[in-house]
Write a protein that holds these residues in place. Sequence first.
Motif, PDB file in Angstrom:
ATOM      1  N   MET A   1      92.010  38.038  29.721  1.00 18.84           N
ATOM      2  CA  MET A   1      91.149  37.123  28.959  1.00 18.84           C
ATOM      3  C   MET A   1      91.866  35.808  28.654  1.00 18.84           C
ATOM      4  SD  MET A   1      88.065  38.047  28.405  1.00 18.84           S
ATOM      5  CE  MET A   1      86.985  39.451  28.413  1.00 18.84           C
TER       6      MET A   1
ATOM      7  N   LEU B   1      82.428  35.418  11.860  1.00 17.21           N
ATOM      8  CA  LEU B   1      82.788  34.026  11.554  1.00 17.21           C
ATOM      9  C   LEU B   1      83.142  33.870  10.077  1.00 17.21           C
ATOM     10  CD1 LEU B   1      80.083  32.119  13.618  1.00 17.21           C
ATOM     11  CD2 LEU B   1      82.479  32.455  14.179  1.00 17.21           C
TER      12      LEU B   1
ATOM     13  N   GLY C   1      84.742  43.124  15.503  1.00 21.41           N
ATOM     14  CA  GLY C   1      85.969  42.830  16.249  1.00 21.41           C
ATOM     15  C   GLY C   1      85.611  42.525  17.695  1.00 21.41           C
ATOM     16  N   VAL C   2      86.621  42.589  18.575  1.00 21.41           N
ATOM     17  CA  VAL C   2      86.400  42.243  19.985  1.00 21.41           C
ATOM     18  C   VAL C   2      85.277  43.083  20.593  1.00 21.41           C
ATOM     19  CG1 VAL C   2      87.462  42.188  22.262  1.00 21.41           C
ATOM     20  CG2 VAL C   2      88.773  41.484  20.261  1.00 21.41           C
TER      21      VAL C   2
ATOM     22  N   HIS D   1      85.079  31.884  18.448  1.00 22.34           N
ATOM     23  CA  HIS D   1      85.330  33.093  17.658  1.00 22.34           C
ATOM     24  C   HIS D   1      84.277  34.178  17.867  1.00 22.34           C
ATOM     25  CE1 HIS D   1      88.848  31.777  15.481  1.00 22.34           C
ATOM     26  NE2 HIS D   1      88.269  30.620  15.251  1.00 22.34           N
ATOM     27  N   THR D   2      83.213  33.867  18.600  1.00 22.03           N
ATOM     28  CA  THR D   2      82.261  34.943  18.908  1.00 22.03           C
ATOM     29  C   THR D   2      82.472  35.469  20.328  1.00 22.03           C
ATOM     30  OG1 THR D   2      80.620  33.207  19.350  1.00 22.03           O
ATOM     31  CG2 THR D   2      80.426  34.346  17.270  1.00 22.03           C
ATOM     32  N   LEU D   3      83.432  34.904  21.046  1.00 18.14           N
ATOM     33  CA  LEU D   3      83.778  35.456  22.361  1.00 18.14           C
ATOM     34  C   LEU D   3      84.554  36.761  22.139  1.00 18.14           C
ATOM     35  CD1 LEU D   3      85.128  32.312  24.285  1.00 18.14           C
ATOM     36  CD2 LEU D   3      82.889  33.379  24.520  1.00 18.14           C
ATOM     37  N   PRO D   4      84.367  37.734  23.039  1.00 21.30           N
ATOM     38  CA  PRO D   4      85.082  38.997  22.836  1.00 21.30           C
ATOM     39  C   PRO D   4      86.548  38.897  23.274  1.00 21.30           C
ATOM     40  CG  PRO D   4      83.655  39.142  24.755  1.00 21.30           C
ATOM     41  CD  PRO D   4      83.470  37.772  24.196  1.00 21.30           C
ATOM     42  N   VAL D   5      87.317  38.096  22.553  1.00 22.62           N
ATOM     43  CA  VAL D   5      88.754  37.968  22.847  1.00 22.62           C
ATOM     44  C   VAL D   5      89.521  38.109  21.531  1.00 22.62           C
ATOM     45  CG1 VAL D   5      88.527  36.461  24.850  1.00 22.62           C
ATOM     46  CG2 VAL D   5      88.669  35.454  22.599  1.00 22.62           C
ATOM     47  N   LYS D   6      90.809  38.442  21.670  1.00 18.94           N
ATOM     48  CA  LYS D   6      91.626  38.598  20.464  1.00 18.94           C
ATOM     49  C   LYS D   6      91.993  37.218  19.916  1.00 18.94           C
ATOM     50  CE  LYS D   6      93.476  43.132  21.165  1.00 18.94           C
ATOM     51  NZ  LYS D   6      93.002  43.571  22.479  1.00 18.94           N
TER      52      LYS D   6
ATOM     53  N   CYS E   1      78.892  38.403  12.804  1.00 17.84           N
ATOM     54  CA  CYS E   1      79.557  37.816  13.980  1.00 17.84           C
ATOM     55  C   CYS E   1      81.061  37.729  13.802  1.00 17.84           C
ATOM     56  CB  CYS E   1      79.099  36.385  14.212  1.00 17.84           C
ATOM     57  SG  CYS E   1      77.412  36.218  14.561  1.00 17.84           S
TER      58      CYS E   1
ATOM     59  N   LYS F   1      81.853  42.022  19.327  1.00 15.80           N
ATOM     60  CA  LYS F   1      81.490  40.685  19.810  1.00 15.80           C
ATOM     61  C   LYS F   1      80.956  40.737  21.245  1.00 15.80           C
ATOM     62  CE  LYS F   1      84.565  38.302  16.658  1.00 15.80           C
ATOM     63  NZ  LYS F   1      85.790  37.548  16.442  1.00 15.80           N
ATOM     64  N   ALA F   2      81.432  41.729  22.011  1.00 17.40           N
ATOM     65  CA  ALA F   2      80.960  41.870  23.387  1.00 17.40           C
ATOM     66  C   ALA F   2      79.502  42.335  23.421  1.00 17.40           C
ATOM     67  CB  ALA F   2      81.853  42.851  24.140  1.00 17.40           C
TER      68      ALA F   2
ATOM     69  N   PHE G   1      83.152  35.610  30.246  1.00 15.07           N
ATOM     70  CA  PHE G   1      83.524  36.374  29.052  1.00 15.07           C
ATOM     71  C   PHE G   1      82.587  37.531  28.722  1.00 15.07           C
ATOM     72  CE2 PHE G   1      85.973  32.510  28.370  1.00 15.07           C
ATOM     73  CZ  PHE G   1      87.186  33.048  27.967  1.00 15.07           C
ATOM     74  N   TYR G   2      81.316  37.398  29.085  1.00 13.74           N
ATOM     75  CA  TYR G   2      80.372  38.474  28.736  1.00 13.74           C
ATOM     76  C   TYR G   2      79.891  39.168  30.002  1.00 13.74           C
ATOM     77  CZ  TYR G   2      80.079  36.055  24.228  1.00 13.74           C
ATOM     78  OH  TYR G   2      80.370  35.466  23.031  1.00 13.74           O
TER      79      TYR G   2
END
Lengths: 241, 262
Positions: free
Chosen positions: B1, A54, A70-71, B92-97, A52, A74-75, A102-103
Amino acid sequence: MSEQLIVCRGLSKAYGRKTALSGVDLEVGRGRIVGLLGPNGSGKTTLIKLMCGLLQPTTGEIEIGGLPVGVATKAQVSYLPDRMYFANWMRAVDLFDLFRDFYRDFDYEKAIAMCRSLGVEPQDRLKTMSKGMKEKVQLVLVMARKAQLYLLDEPIAGVDPAARDFILHTILTNYNEEGTVLISTHLISDIEKVLDEAIFLKTGKVMLHDTVDHIRETQGKSVDALFREIFRAQPLEGGEF
Amino acid sequence: MLGKLLKYDFRAMWKQFSMIWLVALVIALINRFTLPFNQGGNNGVGGENELLAVITITVFIGVMCAMFVVAMVFVLTRFYRGLLGDEGYLMHTLPVKTWQLVLSKLICAVVVTVISVAVSILAMFLMMPINWIEVFDMELWKSLVQGLLKQPDALLYLAEFFLLCVVALVLMITMVYLSMALGHLFSRHRVLMSVVAFFALDILGNLVIGLVNELGLLGFLDKLAVWGGHTGFWVGISLMLIPAVLMFLATSYLLKHRLNLE
Protein backbone atom coordinates in the motif's frame (compact mmCIF):
# COMPACT_ATOMS: atom_id res chain seq x y z
CA MET A 1 -20.11 -12.12 9.55
CA SER A 2 -21.70 -10.28 12.43
CA GLU A 3 -25.46 -9.81 12.33
CA GLN A 4 -25.53 -6.05 12.84
CA LEU A 5 -23.54 -3.92 10.44
CA ILE A 6 -23.25 -0.84 12.65
CA VAL A 7 -23.10 -1.02 16.42
CA CYS A 8 -22.58 2.09 18.58
CA ARG A 9 -22.40 1.79 22.35
CA GLY A 10 -22.51 4.79 24.66
CA LEU A 11 -21.02 6.92 21.92
CA SER A 12 -20.24 10.54 22.83
CA LYS A 13 -18.27 13.25 21.14
CA ALA A 14 -17.43 16.68 22.47
CA TYR A 15 -15.59 19.51 20.70
CA GLY A 16 -14.02 21.31 23.61
CA ARG A 17 -16.97 22.17 25.85
CA LYS A 18 -19.55 21.69 23.13
CA THR A 19 -21.20 18.29 23.08
CA ALA A 20 -22.01 17.06 19.58
CA LEU A 21 -23.14 13.52 20.44
CA SER A 22 -24.09 12.14 23.78
CA GLY A 23 -24.67 8.53 24.77
CA VAL A 24 -25.68 7.20 21.38
CA ASP A 25 -26.63 3.50 21.35
CA LEU A 26 -27.45 2.30 17.89
CA GLU A 27 -27.67 -0.90 15.89
CA VAL A 28 -28.24 -0.97 12.15
CA GLY A 29 -28.57 -4.17 10.12
CA ARG A 30 -27.52 -5.08 6.60
CA GLY A 31 -29.33 -4.46 3.33
CA ARG A 32 -31.18 -1.37 4.55
CA ILE A 33 -31.59 2.19 3.38
CA VAL A 34 -31.51 4.29 6.49
CA GLY A 35 -32.19 8.01 6.87
CA LEU A 36 -30.12 9.81 9.49
CA LEU A 37 -32.46 12.70 10.08
CA GLY A 38 -32.11 15.82 12.14
CA PRO A 39 -31.82 19.58 11.86
CA ASN A 40 -28.49 21.32 11.33
CA GLY A 41 -26.19 20.84 14.30
CA SER A 42 -27.94 17.73 15.58
CA GLY A 43 -24.80 15.58 15.24
CA LYS A 44 -25.41 13.80 11.90
CA THR A 45 -22.04 14.66 10.38
CA THR A 46 -20.24 13.92 13.64
CA LEU A 47 -21.79 10.43 13.81
CA ILE A 48 -20.83 9.68 10.21
CA LYS A 49 -17.27 10.97 10.66
CA LEU A 50 -16.88 8.78 13.74
CA MET A 51 -17.89 5.76 11.64
CA CYS A 52 -15.24 6.71 9.05
CA GLY A 53 -12.49 7.24 11.60
CA LEU A 54 -12.11 10.94 10.78
CA LEU A 55 -13.06 11.76 14.37
CA GLN A 56 -12.22 9.87 17.54
CA PRO A 57 -15.01 9.32 20.09
CA THR A 58 -14.71 11.07 23.44
CA THR A 59 -16.28 8.01 25.06
CA GLY A 60 -17.98 4.86 23.84
CA GLU A 61 -17.23 2.63 20.89
CA ILE A 62 -18.27 1.85 17.33
CA GLU A 63 -18.08 -1.37 15.39
CA ILE A 64 -18.62 -1.81 11.68
CA GLY A 65 -19.23 -5.43 10.70
CA GLY A 66 -18.05 -6.54 14.14
CA LEU A 67 -14.74 -4.70 13.89
CA PRO A 68 -13.53 -1.48 15.50
CA VAL A 69 -12.98 1.37 13.02
CA GLY A 70 -9.66 0.77 11.27
CA VAL A 71 -8.07 -0.36 8.00
CA ALA A 72 -10.42 -3.36 7.67
CA THR A 73 -13.61 -1.31 8.15
CA LYS A 74 -12.38 1.46 5.85
CA ALA A 75 -12.11 -1.12 3.06
CA GLN A 76 -15.85 -1.82 3.49
CA VAL A 77 -17.11 1.74 3.91
CA SER A 78 -17.83 4.08 1.03
CA TYR A 79 -18.04 7.64 2.30
CA LEU A 80 -19.45 10.72 0.61
CA PRO A 81 -18.29 13.73 2.65
CA ASP A 82 -19.99 17.10 2.86
CA ARG A 83 -17.09 18.79 1.06
CA MET A 84 -14.72 18.41 -1.90
CA TYR A 85 -11.77 16.26 -0.90
CA PHE A 86 -9.56 16.13 -3.93
CA ALA A 87 -6.75 18.21 -5.40
CA ASN A 88 -7.83 20.39 -8.29
CA TRP A 89 -5.04 19.38 -10.67
CA MET A 90 -6.46 15.87 -10.98
CA ARG A 91 -8.80 14.59 -13.63
CA ALA A 92 -11.77 12.37 -12.77
CA VAL A 93 -9.94 9.39 -14.26
CA ASP A 94 -6.96 10.05 -11.94
CA LEU A 95 -9.32 9.67 -9.01
CA PHE A 96 -10.78 6.51 -10.51
CA ASP A 97 -7.23 5.14 -10.82
CA LEU A 98 -6.63 5.97 -7.19
CA PHE A 99 -9.83 4.26 -6.07
CA ARG A 100 -9.07 1.20 -8.21
CA ASP A 101 -5.66 0.98 -6.56
CA PHE A 102 -6.95 1.17 -3.01
CA TYR A 103 -10.43 -0.36 -3.02
CA ARG A 104 -10.88 -3.86 -4.33
CA ASP A 105 -14.62 -3.29 -4.69
CA PHE A 106 -14.25 -0.28 -7.01
CA ASP A 107 -15.61 -0.90 -10.50
CA TYR A 108 -13.64 1.31 -12.92
CA GLU A 109 -15.79 0.65 -15.99
CA LYS A 110 -18.93 1.33 -14.02
CA ALA A 111 -17.46 4.65 -12.86
CA ILE A 112 -16.72 5.71 -16.42
CA ALA A 113 -20.22 4.67 -17.52
CA MET A 114 -21.81 6.53 -14.61
CA CYS A 115 -19.81 9.64 -15.52
CA ARG A 116 -21.11 9.55 -19.07
CA SER A 117 -24.69 9.07 -17.92
CA LEU A 118 -24.32 12.02 -15.52
CA GLY A 119 -22.90 14.19 -18.29
CA VAL A 120 -19.37 14.39 -16.87
CA GLU A 121 -16.36 13.93 -19.14
CA PRO A 122 -13.94 11.75 -17.13
CA GLN A 123 -10.88 13.16 -18.90
CA ASP A 124 -11.65 16.75 -17.86
CA ARG A 125 -9.61 18.41 -15.16
CA LEU A 126 -11.53 18.92 -11.93
CA LYS A 127 -10.56 22.57 -11.79
CA THR A 128 -12.42 23.24 -15.01
CA MET A 129 -15.59 21.65 -13.63
CA SER A 130 -18.47 23.44 -11.92
CA LYS A 131 -19.28 22.69 -8.28
CA GLY A 132 -22.21 20.53 -9.36
CA MET A 133 -20.00 18.52 -11.72
CA LYS A 134 -17.43 17.93 -8.98
CA GLU A 135 -20.18 16.71 -6.67
CA LYS A 136 -21.24 14.28 -9.36
CA VAL A 137 -17.65 12.97 -9.67
CA GLN A 138 -17.56 12.43 -5.92
CA LEU A 139 -20.91 10.63 -6.06
CA VAL A 140 -19.59 8.39 -8.86
CA LEU A 141 -16.50 7.53 -6.78
CA VAL A 142 -18.69 6.49 -3.89
CA MET A 143 -21.40 4.62 -5.78
CA ALA A 144 -19.08 2.73 -8.16
CA ARG A 145 -17.95 0.68 -5.17
CA LYS A 146 -19.64 -2.50 -4.04
CA ALA A 147 -19.34 -1.54 -0.40
CA GLN A 148 -20.92 -3.00 2.71
CA LEU A 149 -21.78 0.42 4.07
CA TYR A 150 -22.41 3.66 2.19
CA LEU A 151 -22.20 6.74 4.38
CA LEU A 152 -23.67 9.66 2.47
CA ASP A 153 -23.43 12.98 4.26
CA GLU A 154 -26.02 15.41 2.93
CA PRO A 155 -25.86 14.21 -0.69
CA ILE A 156 -28.85 16.32 -1.73
CA ALA A 157 -28.43 19.41 0.42
CA GLY A 158 -26.96 21.90 -2.00
CA VAL A 159 -28.84 21.07 -5.20
CA ASP A 160 -32.16 21.95 -6.76
CA PRO A 161 -35.14 19.55 -6.49
CA ALA A 162 -34.68 18.16 -10.03
CA ALA A 163 -31.06 17.31 -9.31
CA ARG A 164 -32.09 15.73 -6.00
CA ASP A 165 -34.19 13.13 -7.81
CA PHE A 166 -31.33 12.57 -10.19
CA ILE A 167 -28.86 11.97 -7.34
CA LEU A 168 -31.27 9.71 -5.46
CA HIS A 169 -31.89 7.74 -8.63
CA THR A 170 -28.11 7.33 -9.07
CA ILE A 171 -27.75 6.10 -5.50
CA LEU A 172 -30.68 3.69 -5.72
CA THR A 173 -29.68 2.17 -9.03
CA ASN A 174 -26.05 1.66 -8.12
CA TYR A 175 -25.70 0.62 -4.48
CA ASN A 176 -24.77 -2.87 -3.41
CA GLU A 177 -28.09 -4.36 -2.28
CA GLU A 178 -26.45 -6.55 0.33
CA GLY A 179 -24.98 -3.44 1.88
CA THR A 180 -26.58 -0.66 3.88
CA VAL A 181 -26.95 2.95 2.82
CA LEU A 182 -26.99 5.60 5.55
CA ILE A 183 -28.11 8.96 4.21
CA SER A 184 -27.93 12.01 6.42
CA THR A 185 -30.27 14.86 5.53
CA HIS A 186 -32.75 17.38 6.81
CA LEU A 187 -34.71 17.26 3.52
CA ILE A 188 -36.89 14.35 4.51
CA SER A 189 -39.77 14.62 2.09
CA ASP A 190 -37.39 14.08 -0.82
CA ILE A 191 -36.01 10.81 0.45
CA GLU A 192 -38.79 9.40 2.59
CA LYS A 193 -40.13 7.20 -0.17
CA VAL A 194 -36.87 5.29 -0.48
CA LEU A 195 -36.13 4.76 3.22
CA ASP A 196 -36.50 1.48 5.10
CA GLU A 197 -35.56 2.97 8.45
CA ALA A 198 -35.27 6.38 10.02
CA ILE A 199 -33.04 7.60 12.82
CA PHE A 200 -34.00 10.94 14.38
CA LEU A 201 -31.13 12.82 15.95
CA LYS A 202 -31.75 15.78 18.19
CA THR A 203 -28.99 17.73 19.95
CA GLY A 204 -26.68 14.76 19.82
CA LYS A 205 -29.14 12.15 21.04
CA VAL A 206 -31.12 9.47 19.19
CA MET A 207 -34.79 10.45 19.59
CA LEU A 208 -36.20 7.64 17.52
CA HIS A 209 -34.97 4.66 15.50
CA ASP A 210 -37.61 2.65 13.74
CA THR A 211 -38.70 1.29 10.39
CA VAL A 212 -40.54 3.76 8.22
CA ASP A 213 -43.51 1.39 7.89
CA HIS A 214 -43.80 1.05 11.64
CA ILE A 215 -43.62 4.82 12.11
CA ARG A 216 -46.45 5.29 9.63
CA GLU A 217 -48.48 2.52 11.27
CA THR A 218 -48.10 3.60 14.86
CA GLN A 219 -47.98 7.36 14.41
CA GLY A 220 -50.50 7.50 11.58
CA LYS A 221 -48.39 10.04 9.71
CA SER A 222 -45.47 10.25 7.38
CA VAL A 223 -41.86 10.46 8.61
CA ASP A 224 -41.72 14.01 7.26
CA ALA A 225 -44.80 15.03 9.23
CA LEU A 226 -43.47 13.40 12.38
CA PHE A 227 -40.11 15.10 11.91
CA ARG A 228 -41.77 18.49 11.55
CA GLU A 229 -43.84 17.83 14.65
CA ILE A 230 -40.90 16.80 16.81
CA PHE A 231 -38.56 19.54 15.70
CA ARG A 232 -41.15 22.31 15.52
CA ALA A 233 -42.09 21.83 19.16
CA GLN A 234 -39.10 23.86 20.35
CA PRO A 235 -38.12 26.01 17.40
CA LEU A 236 -35.44 27.93 19.21
CA GLU A 237 -34.55 25.36 21.84
CA GLY A 238 -36.17 27.28 24.67
CA GLY A 239 -35.90 30.70 23.06
CA GLU A 240 -38.88 32.96 22.62
CA PHE A 241 -40.55 34.45 19.59
CA MET B 1 0.00 0.00 0.00
CA LEU B 2 2.92 2.33 0.69
CA GLY B 3 3.98 1.95 -2.93
CA LYS B 4 0.52 3.00 -4.11
CA LEU B 5 0.51 6.01 -1.79
CA LEU B 6 3.94 7.01 -3.07
CA LYS B 7 2.69 6.76 -6.63
CA TYR B 8 0.11 9.48 -5.93
CA ASP B 9 2.41 11.62 -3.82
CA PHE B 10 5.09 11.52 -6.51
CA ARG B 11 2.53 12.33 -9.14
CA ALA B 12 1.52 15.45 -7.18
CA MET B 13 5.20 16.33 -6.78
CA TRP B 14 5.93 15.92 -10.47
CA LYS B 15 2.90 18.04 -11.33
CA GLN B 16 4.18 20.89 -9.22
CA PHE B 17 7.93 20.67 -9.76
CA SER B 18 8.66 19.35 -13.25
CA MET B 19 8.21 22.79 -14.77
CA ILE B 20 10.18 24.70 -12.14
CA TRP B 21 13.10 22.23 -12.35
CA LEU B 22 13.13 22.48 -16.12
CA VAL B 23 12.95 26.30 -16.05
CA ALA B 24 15.86 26.47 -13.55
CA LEU B 25 18.05 24.36 -15.83
CA VAL B 26 17.09 26.24 -18.99
CA ILE B 27 17.78 29.63 -17.39
CA ALA B 28 21.12 28.34 -16.12
CA LEU B 29 21.96 27.34 -19.67
CA ILE B 30 20.97 30.79 -20.95
CA ASN B 31 23.26 32.35 -18.33
CA ARG B 32 26.08 30.22 -19.70
CA PHE B 33 25.96 32.32 -22.85
CA THR B 34 25.04 35.71 -21.40
CA LEU B 35 27.44 35.90 -18.47
CA PRO B 36 30.80 37.46 -19.46
CA PHE B 37 32.98 34.63 -18.16
CA ASN B 38 35.67 34.80 -20.80
CA GLN B 39 36.06 38.50 -21.19
CA GLY B 40 38.03 39.17 -18.01
CA GLY B 41 36.67 42.18 -16.17
CA ASN B 42 34.86 44.77 -18.22
CA ASN B 43 37.12 44.50 -21.22
CA GLY B 44 35.14 44.07 -24.34
CA VAL B 45 31.78 43.84 -22.58
CA GLY B 46 29.27 46.15 -24.14
CA GLY B 47 26.58 47.93 -22.13
CA GLU B 48 23.81 45.91 -23.71
CA ASN B 49 25.48 42.59 -22.95
CA GLU B 50 26.10 43.66 -19.42
CA LEU B 51 22.47 44.58 -18.97
CA LEU B 52 21.40 41.25 -20.46
CA ALA B 53 23.78 39.40 -18.14
CA VAL B 54 22.39 41.25 -15.11
CA ILE B 55 18.85 40.40 -16.17
CA THR B 56 19.53 36.71 -16.80
CA ILE B 57 21.47 36.18 -13.58
CA THR B 58 18.73 38.00 -11.63
CA VAL B 59 16.10 35.77 -13.20
CA PHE B 60 18.26 32.74 -12.37
CA ILE B 61 18.61 33.72 -8.71
CA GLY B 62 14.88 34.46 -8.59
CA VAL B 63 13.99 31.04 -9.98
CA MET B 64 16.38 29.33 -7.55
CA CYS B 65 14.86 31.15 -4.57
CA ALA B 66 11.36 30.40 -5.86
CA MET B 67 12.26 26.73 -6.22
CA PHE B 68 13.30 26.41 -2.59
CA VAL B 69 10.37 28.45 -1.31
CA VAL B 70 7.97 26.27 -3.33
CA ALA B 71 9.75 23.15 -2.03
CA MET B 72 9.34 24.32 1.56
CA VAL B 73 5.70 25.22 1.05
CA PHE B 74 5.17 21.87 -0.69
CA VAL B 75 6.62 19.95 2.28
CA LEU B 76 4.33 21.82 4.67
CA THR B 77 1.12 21.78 2.64
CA ARG B 78 1.35 18.18 1.42
CA PHE B 79 1.20 17.17 5.05
CA TYR B 80 -1.12 19.84 6.43
CA ARG B 81 -3.64 20.03 3.63
CA GLY B 82 -3.18 16.41 2.58
CA LEU B 83 -3.64 14.82 6.00
CA LEU B 84 -5.14 17.47 8.27
CA GLY B 85 -7.17 19.50 5.74
CA ASP B 86 -9.92 18.67 3.25
CA GLU B 87 -7.80 16.14 1.35
CA GLY B 88 -7.48 14.31 4.66
CA TYR B 89 -11.10 13.23 4.17
CA LEU B 90 -9.91 11.15 1.26
CA MET B 91 -6.55 9.99 2.65
CA HIS B 92 -7.80 8.94 6.08
CA THR B 93 -10.71 6.95 4.67
CA LEU B 94 -8.42 4.88 2.44
CA PRO B 95 -7.81 1.41 3.85
CA VAL B 96 -4.15 2.07 4.72
CA LYS B 97 -2.28 2.33 8.00
CA THR B 98 -1.69 5.82 9.33
CA TRP B 99 2.09 5.41 9.52
CA GLN B 100 2.08 4.58 5.81
CA LEU B 101 0.32 7.88 5.06
CA VAL B 102 2.94 9.78 7.07
CA LEU B 103 5.88 7.82 5.64
CA SER B 104 4.70 8.42 2.08
CA LYS B 105 4.56 12.18 2.71
CA LEU B 106 7.97 12.06 4.40
CA ILE B 107 9.67 10.17 1.57
CA CYS B 108 8.17 12.52 -0.99
CA ALA B 109 9.27 15.59 1.01
CA VAL B 110 12.84 14.27 1.24
CA VAL B 111 12.93 13.43 -2.46
CA VAL B 112 11.65 16.89 -3.45
CA THR B 113 14.34 18.59 -1.38
CA VAL B 114 17.13 16.32 -2.59
CA ILE B 115 16.15 16.74 -6.24
CA SER B 116 15.87 20.52 -5.81
CA VAL B 117 19.39 20.64 -4.36
CA ALA B 118 20.62 18.38 -7.17
CA VAL B 119 18.96 20.63 -9.76
CA SER B 120 20.62 23.72 -8.28
CA ILE B 121 24.04 22.04 -8.32
CA LEU B 122 23.49 20.88 -11.89
CA ALA B 123 22.38 24.40 -12.81
CA MET B 124 25.63 25.82 -11.42
CA PHE B 125 27.60 23.42 -13.61
CA LEU B 126 25.52 24.31 -16.64
CA MET B 127 26.18 27.97 -16.01
CA MET B 128 29.96 27.61 -15.86
CA PRO B 129 31.87 27.88 -19.10
CA ILE B 130 33.07 24.31 -18.78
CA ASN B 131 34.63 22.69 -21.78
CA TRP B 132 32.61 19.48 -21.80
CA ILE B 133 34.95 17.82 -24.28
CA GLU B 134 37.70 18.09 -21.70
CA VAL B 135 35.41 16.82 -18.97
CA PHE B 136 34.54 13.74 -20.97
CA ASP B 137 38.17 13.13 -21.79
CA MET B 138 38.81 9.44 -21.20
CA GLU B 139 42.24 10.05 -19.73
CA LEU B 140 40.79 12.25 -17.03
CA TRP B 141 38.24 9.63 -16.02
CA LYS B 142 40.87 6.92 -16.09
CA SER B 143 43.07 8.82 -13.70
CA LEU B 144 40.03 9.60 -11.51
CA VAL B 145 39.13 5.91 -11.29
CA GLN B 146 42.73 5.02 -10.58
CA GLY B 147 42.84 7.63 -7.85
CA LEU B 148 39.65 6.26 -6.33
CA LEU B 149 41.02 2.72 -6.42
CA LYS B 150 43.99 3.92 -4.40
CA GLN B 151 41.62 5.66 -1.99
CA PRO B 152 38.47 3.52 -2.05
CA ASP B 153 37.32 5.26 1.11
CA ALA B 154 36.64 8.47 -0.73
CA LEU B 155 33.40 7.27 -2.32
CA LEU B 156 32.26 5.75 0.96
CA TYR B 157 32.93 9.04 2.74
CA LEU B 158 30.93 10.82 0.09
CA ALA B 159 28.04 8.37 0.50
CA GLU B 160 28.17 8.73 4.28
CA PHE B 161 28.15 12.50 4.02
CA PHE B 162 25.15 12.32 1.70
CA LEU B 163 23.34 9.99 4.09
CA LEU B 164 24.14 12.28 7.01
CA CYS B 165 22.58 15.22 5.14
CA VAL B 166 19.49 13.17 4.28
CA VAL B 167 19.04 12.06 7.90
CA ALA B 168 19.41 15.68 9.06
CA LEU B 169 16.68 16.57 6.55
CA VAL B 170 14.47 13.72 7.80
CA LEU B 171 14.96 14.96 11.35
CA MET B 172 13.91 18.46 10.37
CA ILE B 173 10.83 17.29 8.45
CA THR B 174 9.65 14.88 11.17
CA MET B 175 9.93 17.76 13.63
CA VAL B 176 7.75 19.92 11.39
CA TYR B 177 5.24 17.05 10.99
CA LEU B 178 5.07 16.43 14.73
CA SER B 179 4.54 20.16 15.33
CA MET B 180 1.56 20.14 12.96
CA ALA B 181 0.15 16.98 14.56
CA LEU B 182 0.49 18.61 18.00
CA GLY B 183 -1.10 21.83 16.76
CA HIS B 184 -4.00 19.75 15.47
CA LEU B 185 -4.76 18.59 19.04
CA PHE B 186 -6.13 22.04 19.79
CA SER B 187 -9.65 22.84 18.71
CA ARG B 188 -8.77 26.45 17.78
CA HIS B 189 -5.78 28.36 16.38
CA ARG B 190 -4.26 25.14 15.06
CA VAL B 191 -1.70 26.80 12.78
CA LEU B 192 -0.51 29.11 15.56
CA MET B 193 -0.30 26.19 17.98
CA SER B 194 1.74 24.23 15.40
CA VAL B 195 4.28 27.07 15.32
CA VAL B 196 4.36 27.16 19.13
CA ALA B 197 4.80 23.35 19.15
CA PHE B 198 7.73 23.67 16.74
CA PHE B 199 9.59 26.06 19.03
CA ALA B 200 8.68 23.96 22.07
CA LEU B 201 10.12 20.85 20.38
CA ASP B 202 13.26 22.79 19.52
CA ILE B 203 13.71 23.87 23.14
CA LEU B 204 12.97 20.32 24.32
CA GLY B 205 15.58 18.96 21.91
CA ASN B 206 18.20 21.35 23.25
CA LEU B 207 17.28 20.45 26.83
CA VAL B 208 17.66 16.74 26.09
CA ILE B 209 21.05 17.29 24.43
CA GLY B 210 22.13 19.40 27.41
CA LEU B 211 20.96 16.74 29.86
CA VAL B 212 22.63 13.90 27.98
CA ASN B 213 25.82 15.95 27.91
CA GLU B 214 25.53 16.74 31.62
CA LEU B 215 25.20 13.06 32.46
CA GLY B 216 28.40 12.41 30.54
CA LEU B 217 26.61 10.03 28.14
CA LEU B 218 28.34 11.59 25.19
CA GLY B 219 31.81 10.97 26.59
CA PHE B 220 32.34 8.25 24.01
CA LEU B 221 32.36 10.92 21.31
CA ASP B 222 35.88 11.90 22.44
CA LYS B 223 37.08 8.49 21.30
CA LEU B 224 35.78 9.02 17.78
CA ALA B 225 39.16 10.23 16.62
CA VAL B 226 40.59 6.88 17.62
CA TRP B 227 37.83 4.90 15.92
CA GLY B 228 38.28 6.68 12.64
CA GLY B 229 36.17 8.87 10.35
CA HIS B 230 33.62 6.31 9.20
CA THR B 231 32.48 5.60 12.74
CA GLY B 232 32.08 9.33 13.28
CA PHE B 233 29.65 9.53 10.39
CA TRP B 234 27.66 6.52 11.53
CA VAL B 235 27.46 7.77 15.10
CA GLY B 236 26.21 11.10 13.79
CA ILE B 237 23.65 9.39 11.57
CA SER B 238 22.42 7.18 14.42
CA LEU B 239 22.20 10.07 16.89
CA MET B 240 19.97 12.02 14.50
CA LEU B 241 17.98 8.97 13.48
CA ILE B 242 16.81 8.27 17.05
CA PRO B 243 14.84 11.52 17.55
CA ALA B 244 13.67 11.38 13.89
CA VAL B 245 12.17 7.90 14.40
CA LEU B 246 10.64 8.92 17.72
CA MET B 247 9.00 11.98 16.16
CA PHE B 248 7.78 9.92 13.20
CA LEU B 249 6.17 7.40 15.57
CA ALA B 250 4.66 10.18 17.69
CA THR B 251 3.18 11.84 14.59
CA SER B 252 1.69 8.54 13.39
CA TYR B 253 0.29 7.83 16.85
CA LEU B 254 -1.36 11.25 17.10
CA LEU B 255 -2.90 10.98 13.64
CA LYS B 256 -4.21 7.50 14.39
CA HIS B 257 -5.59 8.03 17.86
CA ARG B 258 -6.24 11.76 18.09
CA LEU B 259 -7.39 12.66 14.57
CA ASN B 260 -10.25 15.14 14.58
CA LEU B 261 -11.06 16.51 11.15
CA GLU B 262 -13.71 19.02 12.12
